[in-house]
Design a protein around this motif. Structure first.
Motif, PDB file in Angstrom:
ATOM      1  N   ARG A   1       2.343  10.473  -4.409  1.00 47.18           N
ATOM      2  CA  ARG A   1       2.053  10.549  -2.965  1.00 47.18           C
ATOM      3  C   ARG A   1       1.443   9.262  -2.429  1.00 47.18           C
ATOM      4  NH1 ARG A   1      -1.029  15.369  -4.265  1.00 47.18           N
ATOM      5  NH2 ARG A   1       0.521  16.824  -4.981  1.00 47.18           N
ATOM      6  N   ARG A   2       0.991   8.394  -3.327  1.00 48.71           N
ATOM      7  CA  ARG A   2       0.370   7.140  -2.915  1.00 48.71           C
ATOM      8  C   ARG A   2       1.326   5.948  -2.951  1.00 48.71           C
ATOM      9  NH1 ARG A   2      -5.752   6.331  -4.379  1.00 48.71           N
ATOM     10  NH2 ARG A   2      -6.596   8.244  -3.502  1.00 48.71           N
ATOM     11  N   VAL A   3       2.579   6.193  -3.277  1.00 46.98           N
ATOM     12  CA  VAL A   3       3.561   5.108  -3.282  1.00 46.98           C
ATOM     13  C   VAL A   3       3.900   4.765  -1.836  1.00 46.98           C
ATOM     14  CG1 VAL A   3       5.913   4.431  -3.925  1.00 46.98           C
ATOM     15  CG2 VAL A   3       4.485   5.711  -5.541  1.00 46.98           C
ATOM     16  N   ARG A   4       3.837   3.497  -1.525  1.00 47.32           N
ATOM     17  CA  ARG A   4       4.119   3.015  -0.169  1.00 47.32           C
ATOM     18  C   ARG A   4       5.165   1.911  -0.233  1.00 47.32           C
ATOM     19  NH1 ARG A   4       1.176   6.781   0.314  1.00 47.32           N
ATOM     20  NH2 ARG A   4      -0.873   6.890   1.217  1.00 47.32           N
ATOM     21  N   VAL A   5       5.792   1.645   0.902  1.00 42.22           N
ATOM     22  CA  VAL A   5       6.713   0.524   1.054  1.00 42.22           C
ATOM     23  C   VAL A   5       5.961  -0.567   1.804  1.00 42.22           C
ATOM     24  CG1 VAL A   5       8.905  -0.239   2.046  1.00 42.22           C
ATOM     25  CG2 VAL A   5       8.685   2.081   1.136  1.00 42.22           C
ATOM     26  N   CYS A   6       6.086  -1.793   1.353  1.00 43.33           N
ATOM     27  CA  CYS A   6       5.406  -2.919   1.996  1.00 43.33           C
ATOM     28  C   CYS A   6       5.762  -2.965   3.476  1.00 43.33           C
ATOM     29  CB  CYS A   6       5.805  -4.224   1.311  1.00 43.33           C
ATOM     30  SG  CYS A   6       4.971  -5.668   2.007  1.00 43.33           S
ATOM     31  N   GLY A   7       4.774  -3.233   4.313  1.00 39.57           N
ATOM     32  CA  GLY A   7       4.963  -3.256   5.753  1.00 39.57           C
ATOM     33  C   GLY A   7       5.504  -4.564   6.297  1.00 39.57           C
ATOM     34  N   ALA A   8       5.702  -5.558   5.437  1.00 38.89           N
ATOM     35  CA  ALA A   8       6.249  -6.837   5.904  1.00 38.89           C
ATOM     36  C   ALA A   8       7.730  -6.671   6.235  1.00 38.89           C
ATOM     37  CB  ALA A   8       6.060  -7.916   4.834  1.00 38.89           C
TER      38      ALA A   8
ATOM     39  N   PHE B   1       4.560  -0.130  -3.739  1.00 39.52           N
ATOM     40  CA  PHE B   1       3.291  -0.322  -4.436  1.00 39.52           C
ATOM     41  C   PHE B   1       2.534   0.991  -4.442  1.00 39.52           C
ATOM     42  CE2 PHE B   1       2.579  -1.327   0.004  1.00 39.52           C
ATOM     43  CZ  PHE B   1       1.404  -0.659   0.299  1.00 39.52           C
ATOM     44  N   LEU B   2       1.571   1.087  -5.317  1.00 40.62           N
ATOM     45  CA  LEU B   2       0.737   2.268  -5.430  1.00 40.62           C
ATOM     46  C   LEU B   2      -0.553   1.996  -4.673  1.00 40.62           C
ATOM     47  CD1 LEU B   2       0.732   5.035  -6.743  1.00 40.62           C
ATOM     48  CD2 LEU B   2      -0.298   4.021  -8.755  1.00 40.62           C
ATOM     49  N   ASP B   3      -0.774   2.707  -3.587  1.00 40.28           N
ATOM     50  CA  ASP B   3      -1.949   2.494  -2.739  1.00 40.28           C
ATOM     51  C   ASP B   3      -3.147   3.214  -3.342  1.00 40.28           C
ATOM     52  OD1 ASP B   3      -3.865   2.182  -0.809  1.00 40.28           O
ATOM     53  OD2 ASP B   3      -2.743   3.195   0.785  1.00 40.28           O
TER      54      ASP B   3
ATOM     55  N   ALA C   1      -9.433   4.192   1.423  1.00 36.35           N
ATOM     56  CA  ALA C   1      -9.016   4.838   2.670  1.00 36.35           C
ATOM     57  C   ALA C   1      -7.526   5.180   2.687  1.00 36.35           C
ATOM     58  CB  ALA C   1      -9.343   3.929   3.857  1.00 36.35           C
ATOM     59  N   ARG C   2      -6.832   4.805   1.630  1.00 39.68           N
ATOM     60  CA  ARG C   2      -5.379   5.041   1.528  1.00 39.68           C
ATOM     61  C   ARG C   2      -4.615   4.441   2.706  1.00 39.68           C
ATOM     62  NH1 ARG C   2      -4.862  11.138  -0.946  1.00 39.68           N
ATOM     63  NH2 ARG C   2      -6.173  10.736  -2.744  1.00 39.68           N
ATOM     64  N   ASN C   3      -4.993   3.230   3.088  1.00 44.03           N
ATOM     65  CA  ASN C   3      -4.351   2.606   4.247  1.00 44.03           C
ATOM     66  C   ASN C   3      -3.833   1.194   3.963  1.00 44.03           C
ATOM     67  OD1 ASN C   3      -6.777   1.316   4.042  1.00 44.03           O
ATOM     68  ND2 ASN C   3      -7.363   1.562   6.173  1.00 44.03           N
ATOM     69  N   ARG C   4      -3.581   0.891   2.706  1.00 46.43           N
ATOM     70  CA  ARG C   4      -3.035  -0.422   2.357  1.00 46.43           C
ATOM     71  C   ARG C   4      -1.658  -0.561   2.989  1.00 46.43           C
ATOM     72  NH1 ARG C   4      -1.994  -2.150  -3.832  1.00 46.43           N
ATOM     73  NH2 ARG C   4      -0.445  -3.730  -3.380  1.00 46.43           N
ATOM     74  N   ARG C   5      -1.357  -1.759   3.513  1.00 49.89           N
ATOM     75  CA  ARG C   5      -0.103  -1.958   4.249  1.00 49.89           C
ATOM     76  C   ARG C   5       0.898  -2.849   3.536  1.00 49.89           C
ATOM     77  NH1 ARG C   5      -1.721  -3.874  10.054  1.00 49.89           N
ATOM     78  NH2 ARG C   5       0.536  -3.857  10.237  1.00 49.89           N
ATOM     79  N   TRP C   6       0.414  -3.749   2.681  1.00 47.19           N
ATOM     80  CA  TRP C   6       1.306  -4.732   2.075  1.00 47.19           C
ATOM     81  C   TRP C   6       1.281  -4.637   0.557  1.00 47.19           C
ATOM     82  CZ3 TRP C   6      -2.210  -6.519   5.945  1.00 47.19           C
ATOM     83  CH2 TRP C   6      -1.617  -6.653   7.193  1.00 47.19           C
ATOM     84  N   CYS C   7       2.392  -5.077  -0.056  1.00 44.95           N
ATOM     85  CA  CYS C   7       2.482  -5.066  -1.516  1.00 44.95           C
ATOM     86  C   CYS C   7       1.391  -5.950  -2.113  1.00 44.95           C
ATOM     87  CB  CYS C   7       3.864  -5.520  -1.976  1.00 44.95           C
ATOM     88  SG  CYS C   7       4.300  -7.205  -1.479  1.00 44.95           S
ATOM     89  N   SER C   8       1.095  -7.043  -1.445  1.00 44.92           N
ATOM     90  CA  SER C   8       0.071  -7.970  -1.899  1.00 44.92           C
ATOM     91  C   SER C   8      -0.446  -8.731  -0.687  1.00 44.92           C
ATOM     92  CB  SER C   8       0.686  -8.950  -2.905  1.00 44.92           C
ATOM     93  OG  SER C   8      -0.114 -10.095  -3.058  1.00 44.92           O
TER      94      SER C   8
END
Length: 111
Positions: A58-65, A72-74, A78-85
């Motif tokens: 559930r924490r896998v996200r797609v980079c927002g760039a 990436f695994l967020d 706060a579970r609000n990471r937006r970018w892969c790095s």
């Protein structure tokens, strides 16, 4: 799914080993890299199966760039990471957004 399962079963996982560092148990270095691409794929497939079956999926996200599609695994609190790095995509995106705002505000004041 068949390909993932077949790949994951192609090689055994490297045995984890322990060392004692400052009275604590820690993993001994890193697992040796697989020289055979099929064995490397097997290790990646095993990690993918572990992740897909875990609650962390559930924490896998797609980079927002705009030009990046890495996942990436967020694990941010706060579970609000937006970018892969931050160094790869986050900083570039922030610089581009800042430059766009600067250009936009320059156009407005010139009018």
């Amino acid at each position: 799914m068949k390909l993932l399962n077949r790949s994951a079963a192609a090689a055994p996982r490297p045995a984890l080993q322990l060392v004692i560092t400052e009275d604590r148990l820690e993993p001994a270095g890193t697992a040796p890299l697989a020289a055979d691409p099929n064995l490397a794929l097997a290790l990646i497939a095993q990690d993918a199966v572990d992740l897909l079956l875990s609650a962390e999926i559930r924490r896998v996200r797609v980079c927002g760039a705009d030009r990046c599609a890495l996942r990436f695994l967020d694990r941010s609190p706060a579970r609000n990471r937006r970018w892969c790095s931050m160094s790869r995509c986050g900083n570039r995106t922030k610089v581009c957004l800042h430059q766009a705002r600067t250009r936009q505000s320059g156009r407005i004041t010139e009018s």
